[in-house]
Enzyme design. Sequence first.
Site, PDB file in Angstrom:
ATOM      1  N   THR A  20      19.574 -39.395   0.297  1.00 43.96           N
ATOM      2  CA  THR A  20      19.532 -38.516  -0.869  1.00 43.96           C
ATOM      3  C   THR A  20      20.769 -37.624  -0.911  1.00 43.96           C
ATOM      4  O   THR A  20      21.337 -37.390  -1.979  1.00 43.96           O
ATOM      5  CB  THR A  20      18.235 -37.668  -0.834  1.00 43.96           C
ATOM      6  OG1 THR A  20      17.118 -38.554  -0.851  1.00 43.96           O
ATOM      7  CG2 THR A  20      18.151 -36.724  -2.018  1.00 43.96           C
ATOM      8  N   LEU A  58      20.597 -27.926  -3.563  1.00 41.62           N
ATOM      9  CA  LEU A  58      19.370 -27.402  -2.929  1.00 41.62           C
ATOM     10  C   LEU A  58      19.323 -25.877  -2.908  1.00 41.62           C
ATOM     11  O   LEU A  58      18.679 -25.277  -2.053  1.00 41.62           O
ATOM     12  CB  LEU A  58      19.196 -27.956  -1.505  1.00 41.62           C
ATOM     13  CG  LEU A  58      19.114 -29.475  -1.344  1.00 41.62           C
ATOM     14  CD1 LEU A  58      18.835 -29.837   0.114  1.00 41.62           C
ATOM     15  CD2 LEU A  58      18.045 -30.077  -2.231  1.00 41.62           C
ATOM     16  N   GLU A 113       0.840  -1.205   0.000  1.00 36.10           N
ATOM     17  CA  GLU A 113       0.000   0.000   0.000  1.00 36.10           C
ATOM     18  C   GLU A 113       0.873   1.252   0.000  1.00 36.10           C
ATOM     19  O   GLU A 113       0.655   2.184  -0.783  1.00 36.10           O
ATOM     20  CB  GLU A 113      -0.917   0.019   1.236  1.00 36.10           C
ATOM     21  CG  GLU A 113      -1.839  -1.189   1.384  1.00 36.10           C
ATOM     22  CD  GLU A 113      -1.192  -2.355   2.135  1.00 36.10           C
ATOM     23  OE1 GLU A 113       0.034  -2.534   2.079  1.00 36.10           O
ATOM     24  OE2 GLU A 113      -1.974  -3.104   2.776  1.00 36.10           O
ATOM     25  N   VAL A 164      11.707 -41.052   2.942  1.00 41.55           N
ATOM     26  CA  VAL A 164      11.300 -39.849   3.679  1.00 41.55           C
ATOM     27  C   VAL A 164       9.927 -39.404   3.184  1.00 41.55           C
ATOM     28  O   VAL A 164       9.039 -39.061   3.971  1.00 41.55           O
ATOM     29  CB  VAL A 164      12.353 -38.731   3.497  1.00 41.55           C
ATOM     30  CG1 VAL A 164      11.847 -37.414   4.065  1.00 41.55           C
ATOM     31  CG2 VAL A 164      13.674 -39.131   4.141  1.00 41.55           C
ATOM     32  N   GLY A 192      14.494 -38.703   0.116  1.00 41.83           N
ATOM     33  CA  GLY A 192      14.152 -39.645  -0.953  1.00 41.83           C
ATOM     34  C   GLY A 192      12.801 -40.312  -0.743  1.00 41.83           C
ATOM     35  O   GLY A 192      11.945 -39.841   0.010  1.00 41.83           O
ATOM     36  N   SER A 193      12.686 -41.427  -1.405  1.00 43.15           N
ATOM     37  CA  SER A 193      11.483 -42.242  -1.400  1.00 43.15           C
ATOM     38  C   SER A 193      10.949 -42.530  -0.013  1.00 43.15           C
ATOM     39  O   SER A 193       9.754 -42.483   0.231  1.00 43.15           O
ATOM     40  CB  SER A 193      11.833 -43.614  -1.972  1.00 43.15           C
ATOM     41  OG  SER A 193      11.486 -43.688  -3.281  1.00 43.15           O
TER      42      SER A 193
END
Lengths: 353, 353
Positions: A195, A203, A52, A288, A285-286
């Site tokens: 991973t 990341l 604003e 988690v 990974g898978s």
Amino acid sequence: MQDKDYMQMAAQEAVKAEGMTWTNPLVGAVLVKNEQVLATGYHHQYGREHAEVNTLAHLSDPKEAQGATLYVTLEPCSHYGKQPPCCKKVAEAGIKRVVIGQVDPHQIVAGKGIKYLESHGVQTEVIGGTENLNVAYNFFYRQKRPFVTLKYAMSIDGKINAAGKTRTLLTGDAAQIDVQRLRLQNQAILIGANTLRIDNPLLTVRIKNLPQPPIKIVLTRDANQLDFSSQIFKTRGEIWLLSTTNLSQKVTENVHCYTAANWTPTKIVQFLAEHEIQSLLVEGGSNVQAQFVAAGLADEIVTYVAPLVLGGTGLPAVFGQPAATKSDYQLLDVKRFNQDIRIRVRRKECLQE
Amino acid sequence: MQDKDYMQMAAQEAVKAEGMTWTNPLVGAVLVKNEQVLATGYHHQYGREHAEVNTLAHLSDPKEAQGATLYVTLEPCSHYGKQPPCCKKVAEAGIKRVVIGQVDPHQIVAGKGIKYLESHGVQTEVIGGTENLNVAYNFFYRQKRPFVTLKYAMSIDGKINAAGKTRTLLTGDAAQIDVQRLRLQNQAILIGANTLRIDNPLLTVRIKNLPQPPIKIVLTRDANQLDFSSQIFKTRGEIWLLSTTNLSQKVTENVHCYTAANWTPTKIVQFLAEHEIQSLLVEGGSNVQAQFVAAGLADEIVTYVAPLVLGGTGLPAVFGQPAATKSDYQLLDVKRFNQDIRIRVRRKECLQE
């Protein structure tokens, strides 16, 4: 142009700051008088002026605001935080009417902004349509925990990695850039120790220079077993290790180790909520991911399907831990990135509007 | 209108007979003179008149064909089969020019049609663009084996079934109707004995009354162990059991048991090729599909992704048997069916044009 069109314009302003506002919501505003847009603005960055104020500052003469209508994607704030309350500024500027995209779910505002405006002679109207600008922010203040997104790339046969212990790059450049965008929409990114070891990811968000990059979180049984020569430890920004053991070795000052007897997904989101983290991206990974699914903590799933087949012994997406029941999701959208396809689904209970 | 536009119109004629022509290709034709379409036609059904003859039959006066151009999606045939050769009819009708979508790969024609026309004073031109009408037919005559399509529906986490032994219905009505269309494009549909037991599917085409419905094939170690009260055994049409043991019990006459020491995918496609089966749809389960992938015999994969999550112990698509290497596919298309998404990919070596 109708109210909703100006609101749409305000929303386009808001998203310009994607990834820049940290715990603050994205907010955009458009000031209109006699069907002319006088000014636009948005909240640029955490700690800076709100949308604003930013919009009013774009007027060559502050008097122009008198009698105008302000379209703002979120209810103007009413409290003294890092910035003075916007409501006061709006009322003082002589704005006649404020059209609001959504009421602020943050308890510190939550209708108080509207009440302030009304009691100072400014008409207000909430028209909706901007809730999706701040999915995690809204969710966080309503559910008191971060909004959790699972992300994985998989082959056409549902595998995230070929058999064996090396990384399989599945998607092309365009999908990978889209992942960067997904990262900047999140305040924290979590991976498991497997991973970290197999994929050795950065990341990082490389498409925008963020004042507060997402916190990189590694879930591990024993932080001392991590390979501290991994790429992640060479990146800037906070790195949190969630471990069951204390870290005995010396690490750089951006690395913090938090211990608990058992870092379940429930425990993790609770911990993050205490640290005011509104959004978590689980990248693998898978196993988690299966844990988050089993705990009912996969609010959104973003998958990139690549046109290749990894076969019967590849590592399946979301694998290991059983889920109590099947969970129904709502399809948000499907988008092609050259040869890859992104599918986004959201838990039905998380859908807004 | 240009040549390719008329050819497109001929292609639209051809597909009208989808599922009806058995081992014959889909063929459509358009007869044009002075930029006027005089007649259209297509090959309606296995054993009936070919597209060219069908088109000529639509003329009120056969003399109209004199000096006209015939657009036909496939090279006119030159041999006496169930029907007299079309080339002869075309030349005799006084057609001046024949524009052809593709040369017939069937060795019995394979350019001979064109040669016949040219030697009888008819101009010919092959312009391409119709190969996709008869993917399996073309593949069969080039590769000497059926074109194999794998089909499965999976959750967003790549699972085809929840943990346990009962069937999980993943997709909605629209996707299921699309599967019916996929079935009618194939001459044979194969499942494993596990899928028969758990899913108990019909494997029928219910959207069209087919003169030759796809042959239903069950791959089993021991045909005697099958449950002959399964739904499939109540359907009409051929059912083939591929077993390692002879069937000792009496079955209805549409059921045939074929034995071999080891029904590998290679052995299966060879067997089907000997029976002139040009197309095979493998509908499951996971392990059978993994075997086809491992053998390099998954030419096309059609997957329906449903917006639900089955979790870490669900049965993954294409699971069990390892594949030698990852196989790259080409994305054909992505299509939404309400909440479900169909993704079609084809092995790069199988792509035509």
